[in-house]
Write an enzyme that holds these catalytic residues in place. Structure first.
Site, mmCIF file in Angstrom:
data_model
loop_
_atom_site.group_PDB
_atom_site.id
_atom_site.type_symbol
_atom_site.label_atom_id
_atom_site.label_comp_id
_atom_site.label_asym_id
_atom_site.label_seq_id
_atom_site.Cartn_x
_atom_site.Cartn_y
_atom_site.Cartn_z
ATOM 1 N N ASP A 66 -11.133 3.237 4.020
ATOM 2 C CA ASP A 66 -11.504 1.820 3.924
ATOM 3 C C ASP A 66 -13.023 1.656 3.767
ATOM 4 O OD1 ASP A 66 -9.635 -0.261 3.918
ATOM 5 O OD2 ASP A 66 -9.255 -0.112 6.071
ATOM 6 N N LYS B 26 0.845 -1.208 0.000
ATOM 7 C CA LYS B 26 0.000 0.000 0.000
ATOM 8 C C LYS B 26 0.872 1.246 0.000
ATOM 9 C CE LYS B 26 -3.917 -2.298 2.185
ATOM 10 N NZ LYS B 26 -4.617 -2.706 3.394
ATOM 11 N N GLN C 106 -4.876 -1.545 9.603
ATOM 12 C CA GLN C 106 -4.801 -2.859 8.963
ATOM 13 C C GLN C 106 -5.438 -3.922 9.866
ATOM 14 O OE1 GLN C 106 -3.728 -3.357 5.829
ATOM 15 N NE2 GLN C 106 -4.117 -5.547 5.933
HETATM 16 N N1 GUN Z 1 -7.286 -6.704 5.968
HETATM 17 C C1 GUN Z 1 -7.706 -7.436 4.918
HETATM 18 N N2 GUN Z 1 -8.339 -6.650 4.020
HETATM 19 C C2 GUN Z 1 -8.311 -5.393 4.515
HETATM 20 C C3 GUN Z 1 -8.803 -4.143 4.055
HETATM 21 O O1 GUN Z 1 -9.406 -4.018 2.990
HETATM 22 N N3 GUN Z 1 -8.571 -3.080 4.860
HETATM 23 C C4 GUN Z 1 -7.926 -3.208 6.051
HETATM 24 N N4 GUN Z 1 -7.779 -2.116 6.791
HETATM 25 N N5 GUN Z 1 -7.466 -4.348 6.516
HETATM 26 C C5 GUN Z 1 -7.662 -5.438 5.750
#
Ligand code: GUN
Length: 291
Positions: free
Chosen positions: A121, A54, A98
């Protein structure tokens, strides 16, 4: 039949070029660079990889990013304090915590603590509610990525039978809403599809899956979708990210490529699209905050 490859890497590259151009135009006009803050708690190797990807994607399109890497035994109060500090930083246009979080931390309390204006998100209940009622502020990244992957590769879901295997909060549930919604000016990602969600209590799963023009696997079980579950010529999107013997494996058995009309690979399918939609949400957040 050998299925068309729904190449997420190539599609993501096109969208990232569009985002990079918008970021460059914005900074040339003297506006701040969009900035994403990522909070990672603990040392889960898969989460560390996702976060690294990311941040690299942010740099590639000219955005700022910050990583707050916090110890696995951090208290919930200290984590909430960290979020509050980032919330009040005007250079931060998006915050992402996350998931998954360590067991002693209440995930809902953390997601509720993020300011909905910078919840890129789209996990905050206010944003989920807006999405559900057809007035989205953001679209959640993985469902958004699935829809863009389909549309940009010639598979508009409008009027199609879409079957989604899995009802998670991150993928299945929001994707079902977005697929079923009417496309409007306020909700341009609405798909006008006919949608079925399947789950662990679904009877005759294979029969239901075979109804699909577009089959989406978002279960989290390696190779659970086998060729007999796919109608010949159907479009199959694999959202699975299962690590087996150190290798990334999707939810779709690779032999499905012999039956399907199109199939997204793992890796290189939905994964790069998810990160791309996160970048887009962060850019949109910066644009909305500046108004
Ligand atoms: N863990 C797995 N997928 C995601 C996501 O789309 N966002 C976040 N913050 N954590 C994740």
């Amino acid at each position: 039949m050998t299925a068309q490859r729904l190449d997420g890497k190539a599609t993501a590259a096109l969208i990232r070029a569009e985002i990079a151009a918008e970021v460059a135009a914005r900074t040339e006009e003297g506006e701040t660079k969009p900035g994403l803050a990522v909070i990672l708690v603990g040392d889960d190797p898969a989460s560390q990889t996702y976060v690294r990807n990311k941040r690299k994607a942010c740099a590639d399109v000219g955005m700022n990013s910050w990583l707050h890497h916090l110890p696995a035994d951090i208290t919930q109060d200290d984590l909430l304090e960290d979020i509050a500090e980032l919330d009040s930083n005007p250079g931060v246009h998006g915050i992402l915590v996350q998931l998954p979080l360590p067991k002693h931390i209440h995930e809902e309390a953390v997601l509720h603590a993020i300011d909905p204006l910078i919840d890129v998100d789209c996990f905050h209940p206010e944003n989920v509610g807006r999405l559900a009622t057809g007035h989205p502020r953001y679209y959640p990244c993985t469902p958004y990525g699935v829809i863009e992957l389909l549309r940009r590769n010639g598979h508009d879901p409008a009027g199609k039978e879409v079957v989604i295997v899995g009802r998670s909060n991150i993928v299945g549930k929001p994707l079902a809403m977005m697929m079923a919604q009417k496309k409007t000016a306020a909700n341009p990602t609405g798909c006008d599809a006919t949608v079925t969600i399947t789950h662990t209590r679904t009877q005759n799963l294979a029969d239901v899956c075979r109804r699909a023009d577009i089959l989406i696997a978002a279960v989290g079980k390696p190779a659970i979708i086998t060729p007999d579950m796919v109608r010949p010529g159907a479009v199959v999107v694999d959202v699975g990210t299962n690590v087996v013997d150190g290798k990334l494996i999707g939810d779709v058995d690779p032999r499905v490529a012999e039956v399907a009309g199109a199939l997204s690979p793992v890796p290189g399918g939905v994964g790069p699209m998810t990160i791309t939609m996160l970048l887009l949400n962060t850019l949109r957040a910066a644009q909305q905050l500046d108004v």
